[in-house]
Every structure is written in C-alpha cells, then in structure tokens.
Design a protein around this motif. Structure first.
Motif, PDB file in Angstrom:
ATOM      1  N   ASP A 234       0.829  -1.202   0.000  1.00  0.00           N
ATOM      2  CA  ASP A 234       0.000   0.000   0.000  1.00  0.00           C
ATOM      3  C   ASP A 234       0.866   1.254   0.000  1.00  0.00           C
ATOM      4  OD1 ASP A 234      -2.312  -1.612   0.246  1.00  0.00           O
ATOM      5  OD2 ASP A 234      -2.040  -1.694   2.434  1.00  0.00           O
ATOM      6  N   ALA A 235       0.296   2.343  -0.466  1.00  0.00           N
ATOM      7  CA  ALA A 235       0.988   3.632  -0.363  1.00  0.00           C
ATOM      8  C   ALA A 235       1.248   3.925   1.114  1.00  0.00           C
ATOM      9  CB  ALA A 235       0.137   4.737  -0.971  1.00  0.00           C
ATOM     10  N   PRO A 236       2.400   4.516   1.434  1.00  0.00           N
ATOM     11  CA  PRO A 236       2.734   4.737   2.845  1.00  0.00           C
ATOM     12  C   PRO A 236       1.837   5.752   3.529  1.00  0.00           C
ATOM     13  CG  PRO A 236       4.345   5.801   1.420  1.00  0.00           C
ATOM     14  CD  PRO A 236       3.470   4.965   0.533  1.00  0.00           C
ATOM     15  N   HIS A 237       1.203   6.647   2.749  1.00  0.00           N
ATOM     16  CA  HIS A 237       0.358   7.691   3.327  1.00  0.00           C
ATOM     17  C   HIS A 237      -0.875   7.911   2.451  1.00  0.00           C
ATOM     18  CE1 HIS A 237       3.514   8.750   6.152  1.00  0.00           C
ATOM     19  NE2 HIS A 237       4.372   8.836   5.145  1.00  0.00           N
ATOM     20  N   VAL A 238      -1.894   8.487   3.047  1.00  0.00           N
ATOM     21  CA  VAL A 238      -3.078   8.870   2.273  1.00  0.00           C
ATOM     22  C   VAL A 238      -2.713   9.966   1.281  1.00  0.00           C
ATOM     23  CG1 VAL A 238      -5.359   9.949   2.401  1.00  0.00           C
ATOM     24  CG2 VAL A 238      -4.687   8.236   4.099  1.00  0.00           C
ATOM     25  N   ALA A 239      -1.989  10.967   1.753  1.00  0.00           N
ATOM     26  CA  ALA A 239      -1.670  12.114   0.909  1.00  0.00           C
ATOM     27  C   ALA A 239      -0.411  12.801   1.404  1.00  0.00           C
ATOM     28  CB  ALA A 239      -2.833  13.109   0.898  1.00  0.00           C
ATOM     29  N   VAL A 240       0.228  13.542   0.508  1.00  0.00           N
ATOM     30  CA  VAL A 240       1.395  14.354   0.853  1.00  0.00           C
ATOM     31  C   VAL A 240       1.209  15.729   0.209  1.00  0.00           C
ATOM     32  CG1 VAL A 240       2.965  12.388   1.061  1.00  0.00           C
ATOM     33  CG2 VAL A 240       2.701  13.547  -1.147  1.00  0.00           C
ATOM     34  N   GLY A 241       1.968  16.705   0.711  1.00  0.00           N
ATOM     35  CA  GLY A 241       1.895  18.032   0.126  1.00  0.00           C
ATOM     36  C   GLY A 241       2.857  18.976   0.811  1.00  0.00           C
ATOM     37  N   THR A 242       2.845  20.223   0.375  1.00  0.00           N
ATOM     38  CA  THR A 242       3.689  21.251   0.964  1.00  0.00           C
ATOM     39  C   THR A 242       2.808  22.366   1.524  1.00  0.00           C
ATOM     40  OG1 THR A 242       3.901  22.623  -1.026  1.00  0.00           O
ATOM     41  CG2 THR A 242       5.450  20.778  -0.777  1.00  0.00           C
ATOM     42  N   ALA A 243       3.335  23.069   2.505  1.00  0.00           N
ATOM     43  CA  ALA A 243       2.608  24.207   3.074  1.00  0.00           C
ATOM     44  C   ALA A 243       2.391  25.284   2.017  1.00  0.00           C
ATOM     45  CB  ALA A 243       3.370  24.768   4.270  1.00  0.00           C
ATOM     46  N   ARG A 244       3.382  25.483   1.160  1.00  0.00           N
ATOM     47  CA  ARG A 244       3.265  26.510   0.116  1.00  0.00           C
ATOM     48  C   ARG A 244       2.076  26.223  -0.789  1.00  0.00           C
ATOM     49  NH1 ARG A 244       8.432  27.085  -3.576  1.00  0.00           N
ATOM     50  NH2 ARG A 244       9.291  27.704  -1.555  1.00  0.00           N
ATOM     51  N   GLU A 245       1.944  24.986  -1.242  1.00  0.00           N
ATOM     52  CA  GLU A 245       0.879  24.672  -2.187  1.00  0.00           C
ATOM     53  C   GLU A 245      -0.490  24.655  -1.517  1.00  0.00           C
ATOM     54  OE1 GLU A 245       3.187  22.307  -5.751  1.00  0.00           O
ATOM     55  OE2 GLU A 245       1.813  21.174  -4.467  1.00  0.00           O
ATOM     56  N   PHE A 246      -0.576  24.197  -0.277  1.00  0.00           N
ATOM     57  CA  PHE A 246      -1.880  24.175   0.385  1.00  0.00           C
ATOM     58  C   PHE A 246      -2.356  25.585   0.742  1.00  0.00           C
ATOM     59  CE2 PHE A 246      -1.550  19.545   0.990  1.00  0.00           C
ATOM     60  CZ  PHE A 246      -2.862  19.203   0.688  1.00  0.00           C
ATOM     61  N   ALA A 247      -1.449  26.460   1.154  1.00  0.00           N
ATOM     62  CA  ALA A 247      -1.846  27.847   1.416  1.00  0.00           C
ATOM     63  C   ALA A 247      -2.331  28.502   0.123  1.00  0.00           C
ATOM     64  CB  ALA A 247      -0.684  28.634   2.012  1.00  0.00           C
ATOM     65  N   SER A 248      -1.616  28.254  -0.973  1.00  0.00           N
ATOM     66  CA  SER A 248      -2.005  28.794  -2.266  1.00  0.00           C
ATOM     67  C   SER A 248      -3.360  28.249  -2.710  1.00  0.00           C
ATOM     68  CB  SER A 248      -0.938  28.463  -3.307  1.00  0.00           C
ATOM     69  OG  SER A 248      -1.348  28.843  -4.597  1.00  0.00           O
ATOM     70  N   LEU A 249      -3.600  26.957  -2.468  1.00  0.00           N
ATOM     71  CA  LEU A 249      -4.853  26.334  -2.879  1.00  0.00           C
ATOM     72  C   LEU A 249      -6.039  26.944  -2.137  1.00  0.00           C
ATOM     73  CD1 LEU A 249      -6.414  24.207  -4.427  1.00  0.00           C
ATOM     74  CD2 LEU A 249      -5.825  22.548  -2.645  1.00  0.00           C
ATOM     75  N   PHE A 250      -5.895  27.171  -0.831  1.00  0.00           N
ATOM     76  CA  PHE A 250      -6.998  27.747  -0.075  1.00  0.00           C
ATOM     77  C   PHE A 250      -7.253  29.193  -0.487  1.00  0.00           C
ATOM     78  CE2 PHE A 250      -7.090  23.969   2.389  1.00  0.00           C
ATOM     79  CZ  PHE A 250      -8.324  23.965   3.043  1.00  0.00           C
ATOM     80  N   ALA A 251      -6.201  29.937  -0.781  1.00  0.00           N
ATOM     81  CA  ALA A 251      -6.392  31.299  -1.284  1.00  0.00           C
ATOM     82  C   ALA A 251      -7.150  31.274  -2.606  1.00  0.00           C
ATOM     83  CB  ALA A 251      -5.043  31.987  -1.450  1.00  0.00           C
ATOM     84  N   SER A 252      -6.799  30.323  -3.464  1.00  0.00           N
ATOM     85  CA  SER A 252      -7.469  30.190  -4.749  1.00  0.00           C
ATOM     86  C   SER A 252      -8.942  29.825  -4.580  1.00  0.00           C
ATOM     87  CB  SER A 252      -6.755  29.124  -5.590  1.00  0.00           C
ATOM     88  OG  SER A 252      -7.441  28.863  -6.793  1.00  0.00           O
ATOM     89  N   LEU A 253      -9.245  28.971  -3.619  1.00  0.00           N
ATOM     90  CA  LEU A 253     -10.634  28.568  -3.380  1.00  0.00           C
ATOM     91  C   LEU A 253     -11.500  29.751  -2.971  1.00  0.00           C
ATOM     92  CD1 LEU A 253     -10.155  25.157  -1.518  1.00  0.00           C
ATOM     93  CD2 LEU A 253     -11.360  25.483  -3.690  1.00  0.00           C
ATOM     94  N   VAL A 254     -11.044  30.515  -1.978  1.00  0.00           N
ATOM     95  CA  VAL A 254     -11.891  31.609  -1.489  1.00  0.00           C
ATOM     96  C   VAL A 254     -11.935  32.773  -2.477  1.00  0.00           C
ATOM     97  CG1 VAL A 254     -11.537  30.986   0.919  1.00  0.00           C
ATOM     98  CG2 VAL A 254     -10.045  32.692  -0.139  1.00  0.00           C
ATOM     99  N   ASN A 255     -10.965  32.839  -3.381  1.00  0.00           N
ATOM    100  CA  ASN A 255     -10.984  33.861  -4.424  1.00  0.00           C
ATOM    101  C   ASN A 255     -11.665  33.367  -5.694  1.00  0.00           C
ATOM    102  OD1 ASN A 255      -9.677  35.974  -3.014  1.00  0.00           O
ATOM    103  ND2 ASN A 255      -7.680  35.033  -3.387  1.00  0.00           N
ATOM    104  N   THR A 256     -12.351  32.209  -5.610  1.00  0.00           N
ATOM    105  CA  THR A 256     -13.118  31.585  -6.697  1.00  0.00           C
ATOM    106  C   THR A 256     -12.289  31.362  -7.950  1.00  0.00           C
ATOM    107  OG1 THR A 256     -14.001  33.665  -7.621  1.00  0.00           O
ATOM    108  CG2 THR A 256     -15.244  32.638  -5.826  1.00  0.00           C
ATOM    109  N   GLN A 257     -11.032  30.952  -7.764  1.00  0.00           N
ATOM    110  CA  GLN A 257     -10.124  30.740  -8.887  1.00  0.00           C
ATOM    111  C   GLN A 257      -9.753  29.281  -9.104  1.00  0.00           C
ATOM    112  OE1 GLN A 257      -6.952  33.275  -7.560  1.00  0.00           O
ATOM    113  NE2 GLN A 257      -7.844  35.129  -8.444  1.00  0.00           N
TER     114      GLN A 257
END
Length: 304
Positions: free
Chosen positions: A179-202
C-alpha cells in the motif's frame, strides 16, 4: 526554525552530522510571528519536521515561510483535492449529486468519521461530500474516491499546478507493504495557495470554488490553529464578529496538518502548517498542538 540565511552552511553541516535541521524562514512583513517561530523552533529541536506558510490574501505577500517547499504527509488534508474533483464532476455532469452509495459494498474502515455509526446504510454522493468535509469521514471519502477515481484527482492536481501535492490512496485501517505509505502528501506553500485560490473563486471555476469552500466551512475540527478563533465548531459560517473561516485538518500517527483561510475586519490570510513528529507520548503530541494554537493566536492578531 528561524536560523538566518548566513548560517545556511552550518545548518547543512549539522544535518549531515545527523542533527535536526531547523526550517529556514523567509522575511516576515507587518508582524514577526515571534511566538510562532519559537514554538516551531522547539518542535524542530525535538526532531519534528515542520513546514509553514502564511500569505496575505489582499496583497499576496508572504508573511511567514519556513521550509514551505518540503513535502510532508498530510493525512486527511488530502481530502481537499478529492472534494475539488468531486465538485468539478458534479458541475460537469460526470457525477449525479443524488447517486446513492451503499456502505455495505465498501471495505470497512474505522479510522475516523460518523457514517459507520449511522443507521442509514446508504447516502447520496452530495451528503458524503458533506460528511468528508465536516468530520473527515474516512468511509465517506473512500466512497467519493471510488466514484471519481484516483487518476482523475491526480490529473486535476496537475492541471492546478500543484506538483508537490498528491492524493496517494484511500483511508485504510492498516497499511501493508504493497500500500501507499500515506493517504496524501503536500507542501505548506501549495496548500496555502490552494486555499487562497478557493476563497478567491479561482479553483477550476467560480462554482466549484464556492461549493468546495461551502463544504469546508462546515468543518468541526477547530482544535488546532482554529482554537484561537473562539468560533463555534458546529456553527461558524455566519460569525457575529465578522470572521470568515474555512479550514481542513489532517491527523495520523505522528502527523498533524492544517490549511485554511482566516479573514477579519483588518486583513485576511491563507495559511498552512504541516508537522511530522515522533508520536512517542502525549507530551510530544501536545507540543505539536501547542505550535498550531500559537500560530492561531498570532493570525488572529493579524486579521483582527
């Protein structure tokens, strides 16, 4: 954390000697987030791996950054790209919101969530998206993943330019060698950017962004960064004090993660804090939790 760049070579030497390298920070503006840096320094000194990013929503300026490029496991925070693809499939007509999913046809998973305890053995996909968003329901998330497909989520992340964020697998009671060792991986930079994009409807489209933001605004886990907001975990969509808050957390053995958007009368921020630590005792766990809460206090001071 917080070691100035001129000491970068000494940090590298320490890392090669087997010491704990503390994440390097970028220059902060308007606030120094001094208490947060100290808390994250203490975490790093104890052996934890830390990735943090805070951006101003209006100007886009980076307020806080430390190893925000480092990829870490994020556990249930990985539900966010799954929700994005689910909302896109609803909007494009590839999935029916009212399609009924039978729980009995899914592999049992008891790591988190409430659907396993509900009397209703079957629910529509739209309700499962609410459960996955609001409670981190593992069974509901697995049901969504089974319908949209892992390949579609990965393609969506690539389309969004999130090269270091990946949903690797569904939730499991136990992870074997195949099995994959984790459900998901990511970086703080990309997740902060993603949430900004969500609330800015982008993100994907205004409709998809609004739908995912609405789902995430139902999240009841306000115990980490969000503990400083004083919001009601069960009803925080229309706050009387003018706070806008959308977040998602992730929890696993030695994993704590949170990303979100916090906006008040004075300012707004998009943030992400990822921590991987040795979960050897309650003290180790509480040290990690304290760092999240300290960040929350300083974010509140910034926006309010």
């Amino acid at each position: 954390m917080g070691i100035p760049d001129p000491q970068r070579s000494s940090e590298t030497q320490q890392s090669r000697r087997g010491g704990h390298r503390r994440p390097r920070r970028a220059a902060a503006t308007r606030r120094s987030f001094t208490a947060t840096w100290k808390a994250l320094d203490d975490l790093a000194a104890s052996g934890a791996r830390v990735s943090v990013r805070v951006d101003d929503l209006d100007s886009g300026a980076t307020l806080l950054a430390g190893d925000d490029h480092e990829t870490l496991p994020v556990a249930g925070l990985g539900i966010v790209p799954l929700l994005i693809e689910t909302a896109a499939a609803f909007e494009e007509g590839r999935l029916d919101r009212l399609e009924i999913i039978d729980r009995e046809r899914l592999p049992r998973v008891a790591v988190a969530g409430v659907w396993q305890h509900l009397l209703a053995p079957a629910l529509p996909l739209a309700d499962l998206a609410v459960l996955a968003s609001a409670t981190g329901d593992a069974l509901a998330a697995n049901a969504l993943l089974g319908r949209v497909g892992l390949d579609a989520v990965r393609a969506r992340l690539e389309e969004l330019g999130l090269d270091q964020t990946a949903l690797l697998d569904g939730f499991r009671n136990e992870r074997g060698p195949d099995d994959a060792p984790h459900v998901a991986v990511g970086t703080a930079r990309e997740f902060a950017s993603l949430f900004a994009s969500l609330v800015n409807t982008q993100t994907v489209s205004p409709g998809v962004s609004a739908q995912v933001s609405e789902w995430l605004s139902l999240n009841v886990d306000l115990t980490l960064v969000a503990s400083a907001t004083g919001l009601d975990p069960f009803a925080h969509e229309d706050d009387a004090h003018g706070l806008l808050f959308v977040n998602k957390t992730g929890r696993g053995d030695g994993i704590r993660s949170e990303a979100g958007v916090l906006a008040g009368p004075r300012a707004g921020v998009a943030y992400a804090l990822l921590v991987a630590f040795d979960d050897l005792s309650i003290a180790h766990r509480l040290r990690a939790h304290d760092a999240f809460r300290t960040l929350g206090v300083e974010l509140m001071e910034y926006v309010y």
